[in-house]
Enzyme design. Structure first.
Site, PDB file in Angstrom:
ATOM      1  CB  CYS A   1      -0.954   0.148   1.281  1.00 25.62           C
ATOM      2  SG  CYS A   1      -0.067   0.056   2.634  1.00 25.62           S
TER       3      CYS A   1
ATOM      4  CB  CYS B   1      -5.111   1.203   7.001  1.00 24.11           C
ATOM      5  SG  CYS B   1      -4.316  -0.435   7.678  1.00 24.11           S
TER       6      CYS B   1
ATOM      7  CB  CYS C   1      -1.918  -3.615   7.805  1.00 27.86           C
ATOM      8  SG  CYS C   1      -2.989  -3.391   6.353  1.00 27.86           S
TER       9      CYS C   1
HETATM   10 FE1  FES Z   1      -1.358   0.329   4.375  1.00 28.36          FE
HETATM   11 FE2  FES Z   1      -2.804  -1.014   5.986  1.00 28.36          FE
HETATM   12  S1  FES Z   1      -3.229  -0.560   4.072  1.00 28.36           S
HETATM   13  S2  FES Z   1      -0.844  -0.304   6.296  1.00 28.36           S
END
Ligand code: FES
Length: 198
Positions: free
Chosen positions: A33, A59, A103
């Site tokens: 991400c 997130c 994550c």
């Molecule tokens: Fe990037 Fe969770 S979507 S750390």
């Protein structure tokens, strides 16, 4: 999407923020991400993690996992903390949606980097300490040499002085002997004159 425990931790995460004078800092990015995580650890002389904190542009799952990871590593030795698995974090919070598992990896990876940073700093410190020790030893040796040199010079001076004094005494003796010889000769001469006059 998230279970109750995750939401609970997310609404009140612990160990958030920068740590001043951290023993080690690790920063990692998530390839999936692009989010970033920074983890700080404070380590005591027994290599126990006495404090940990994190900062993240991530997130909710990343925030929750990091808060839990800090909780799990505080009080552990570095070696023990490095054994922390992603599954330990997930087990603690119950579950994470499969698309959010990556994550929760951030905290573990950031911890590994923080430990690397800590080790590097320790090595630097040990090197500096060794340099200071060597410098101190060199200074001590130099001072000892100087002291020895001073003692040598003092001994040399004493030896020269005693040589000079012995030469002076010899000269004095020679002078006295010469004077005695002269006096005896004069006495002889005077006796001879006296005898002639008779
Ligand atoms: Fe990037 Fe969770 S979507 S750390």
């Amino acid at each position: 999407m998230y279970n109750e425990k995750v939401m609970q931790i997310f609404s009140n995460p612990k160990h958030v923020g920068e740590m001043k004078n951290a023993s080690g800092v690790g920063m990692v990015g998530n390839e999936v991400c692009g989010d970033i995580m920074k983890l700080y650890i404070k380590v005591n002389e027994k290599e126990e993690i006495v404090d940990a904190s994190f900062k993240t542009f991530g997130c909710a799952a990343a925030i929750v996992s990091s808060s839990v990871a800090c909780d799990l590593i505080i009080g552990k030795t570095i070696e023990e903390a490095l054994k922390l698995k992603n599954s330990d974090i997930i087990e603690y919070i119950g579950e994470l949606p499969s698309q959010k598992i990556h994550c929760s990896m951030l905290a573990k990876e950031a911890l590994e980097e923080a430990v690397k940073d800590y080790r590097k700093k320790q090595e630097k410190l040990a090197k500096k300490e060794a340099e200071v020790k060597t410098e101190k030893q060199a200074k001590q040796t130099k001072n000892a040499d100087k002291k020895e040199e001073k003692i040598d010079t003092k001994a040399d001076k004493k030896a020269t002085l005693s040589k000079l004094s012995s030469i002076t005494n010899k000269l004095k003796d020679n002078k006295e002997k010469k004077e005695d010889k002269k006096t005896n000769k004069l006495k002889d001469l005077s006796n001879k004159i006296k005898n002639l006059k008779k």
